[in-house]
Scaffold this motif. Structure first.
Motif, PDB file in Angstrom:
ATOM      1  N   THR A   1      25.282 -22.411  -7.668  1.00  0.00           N
ATOM      2  CA  THR A   1      24.524 -23.603  -8.047  1.00  0.00           C
ATOM      3  C   THR A   1      24.778 -24.702  -7.026  1.00  0.00           C
ATOM      4  N   ARG A   2      23.776 -25.002  -6.233  1.00  0.00           N
ATOM      5  CA  ARG A   2      23.925 -25.953  -5.151  1.00  0.00           C
ATOM      6  C   ARG A   2      24.336 -27.334  -5.643  1.00  0.00           C
ATOM      7  N   ALA A   3      23.804 -27.749  -6.775  1.00  0.00           N
ATOM      8  CA  ALA A   3      24.128 -29.073  -7.307  1.00  0.00           C
ATOM      9  C   ALA A   3      25.611 -29.215  -7.611  1.00  0.00           C
TER      10      ALA A   3
ATOM     11  N   HIS B   1      22.674 -20.513 -15.341  1.00  0.00           N
ATOM     12  CA  HIS B   1      23.767 -20.818 -14.416  1.00  0.00           C
ATOM     13  C   HIS B   1      23.995 -22.308 -14.211  1.00  0.00           C
ATOM     14  N   VAL B   2      22.981 -23.142 -14.425  1.00  0.00           N
ATOM     15  CA  VAL B   2      23.159 -24.576 -14.214  1.00  0.00           C
ATOM     16  C   VAL B   2      24.096 -25.165 -15.273  1.00  0.00           C
ATOM     17  N   SER B   3      23.917 -24.756 -16.526  1.00  0.00           N
ATOM     18  CA  SER B   3      24.823 -25.214 -17.586  1.00  0.00           C
ATOM     19  C   SER B   3      26.252 -24.760 -17.308  1.00  0.00           C
ATOM     20  N   TYR B   4      26.378 -23.513 -16.869  1.00  0.00           N
ATOM     21  CA  TYR B   4      27.688 -22.945 -16.564  1.00  0.00           C
ATOM     22  C   TYR B   4      28.359 -23.720 -15.434  1.00  0.00           C
ATOM     23  N   ALA B   5      27.639 -23.897 -14.333  1.00  0.00           N
ATOM     24  CA  ALA B   5      28.196 -24.626 -13.197  1.00  0.00           C
ATOM     25  C   ALA B   5      28.463 -26.082 -13.557  1.00  0.00           C
TER      26      ALA B   5
END
Length: 489
Positions: A265-267, A217-221
């Protein structure tokens, strides 16, 4: 290969009618390959004519190959080859091929390359950063890992910075770049939302909805958040040109923001909020002092935690530090220091801090944190996922740079990242062409999103986020030196 003027011009190099026998020969080759593939049950042979056509097209004019690379960034998938070597398909082979073509093209046509672009101060900051990576590879703890990292960095810079520096030389081509990435990325976002809806937008099941396009999910977000400023650029472009279809951008934005939100994703939320504030700072010409203050604050925070081993006071409770099934529980656990992903970051950051004094000047070598950090961890920060079966990284690109490239490497990277923004802010206020000026703003905001992401993640070396960062860097340079015909150029 055609000269730069042909590559960058509106016409297709070598355009014109080919002899009819060339088409006949290609048809015979295609039919022969098809028959041979069917007869031998080696069906891949039927694709050989296509491969030959792509290779021939690449040598005649590699612009279509470059646009194809951009379109495949959101669609690429990571695979592990025999021997444990991972690659991104099809972006990495395309990036390698384009870098090779650029080298051949430059060897023949280098005198016609624009010195103002390839010798721009921002470009030299990137060259210095890459040069230090290559230098520290010589002192690596595990040389093979660092060599692989350095080679990947070279073709990333070649395909995503040098090639666009050559090709994306006008606002019109910036618009082509935006469309190449927008529609595939929108497809990934929509299909993720649809699949996620089938799970009731469950936080726990979200990871199942983005494969094979995104590994997590981090790459996606990160992909969505980094590209968000370009949506506003496109909306401005459509209205500026008086197109009656500009209204669809209003429909696109809610879908896009919903995709960002349901990435959980909080970031991404923090990065977009910071980018919104940065827009005003750039308009008011206050970005430079704001970034200096942010850097000073980060340095002060680091000193606070390190002095007298104060970081030990924030060691988690092993039993209460768990993963969460609901996003609101995750947010609550984050500020209570009970979220497992946050505390696992602390676990690795503490290890990184202990590694730095052993190799403070050249670091452990690019890509070497993962294979060396376990001996420097502190058990009081250990969590349920500290075995790291997925072999994820340090989750902070700045700290990763410090560990792997030493203090000089971190200083050079900060000069590169912040220096590019300082110079770009000045170019923004000096640029009189509206399209180029808005493109500079969008590129700066997109880079700031990545810079914010780098605090808690290490996405800079991925084709989803890192590639966009380099593309935006090239846009900054080209739009900064762009002069419209109305100015007599």
């Amino acid at each position: 290969m055609p000269p730069v003027s042909d590559i960058a011009g509106p016409g297709v190099p070598g355009s014109g009618s080919y002899p009819l026998r060339v088409f006949y020969a290609y048809a015979v080759l295609s039919l022969g390959s098809l028959a041979l593939g069917i007869g031998m049950e080696r069906y891949y042979l039927a694709g050989l004519p296509v491969l030959l056509w792509v290779m021939a097209q690449a040598f005649l004019d590699f612009r279509p190959l470059f646009w194809l690379l951009l379109a495949t960034i959101p669609l690429s998938t990571n695979i592990t080859l025999p021997g444990g070597f991972g690659t991104d398909l099809p972006t990495e082979p395309l990036a390698i091929g384009l870098t090779g073509l650029l080298v051949l093209h430059a060897a023949r046509h280098w005198p016609s390359y624009r010195a103002g672009a390839f010798g721009h101060p921002i470009a030299w900051l990137l060259y210095l950063h890459v040069g230090w990576i290559l230098f520290t590879t010589l002192f690596s703890a595990i040389p093979l890992v660092s060599v692989k990292f350095s080679l990947a960095k070279l073709w990333y810079v070649g395909a995503y910075f040098l090639v666009p520096l050559l090709l994306i030389d006008s606002p019109r081509r910036v618009k082509v770049m935006v469309h190449c990435i927008l529609w595939p990325l929108l497809f990934v976002a929509v299909q993720t939302l649809v699949r996620h809806a089938a799970y009731g937008f469950s936080f726990a099941m979200q990871y199942k909805t983005m494969h094979p396009f995104m590994s997590e999910h981090v790459s996606y977000a990160g992909s969505l958040a980094t590209f968000t400023p370009w949506l506003f650029y496109l909306r401005w472009w459509l209205r500026e040109k008086g197109l009656s279809t500009w209204w669809w951008s209003f429909l696109l934005l809610p879908v896009w923001l919903a995709a960002v939100y349901f990435s959980f994703t909080r970031a991404a939320f923090v990065a977009l909020a910071l980018a919104s504030g940065a827009y005003l700072l750039i308009r008011w010409n206050l970005l430079r002092p704001a970034l200096v203050l942010a850097l000073a604050g980060a340095l002060g925070l680091a000193v606070y935690f390190v002095r007298n081993d104060r970081y030990l006071e924030y060691a988690p409770n092993f039993d209460s530090t768990i993963s969460h099934e609901r996003f609101d529980n995750l947010i609550s656990a984050t500020y209570k220091l009970e979220d497992i992903s946050t505390m696992e970051r602390f676990y690795r950051w503490v290890a990184a801090g202990h590694m730095v004094p052993y190799r403070p000047y050249t670091g452990w070598g690019p890509g070497n944190f993962l294979d060396n950090y376990r001996g420097y961890t502190v058990n009081s920060f250990r969590t349920y996922v500290s075995d790291n079966e997925g072999r994820s990284g340090i989750h902070s690109y700045y700290l990763m740079t410090l560990v792997e490239q030493g203090y000089p490497g971190l200083i050079i990277f900060l000069l590169y990242a912040f220096g590019a923004l300082f110079i770009a802010e000045r170019m923004y206020h000096r640029q009189s062409d509206p399209a180029a000026r808005h493109a500079i703003m969008a590129a700066m905001l997109a880079m700031l999103v990545v810079d914010a992401f780098n605090i808690l993640n290490d996405q800079m070396e991925t084709d989803k986020v890192g590639a966009q960062y380099l593309l935006n860097l090239a846009v900054l340079i080209n739009m900064g030196i762009f002069r419209s015909r109305s100015e007599g150029v």
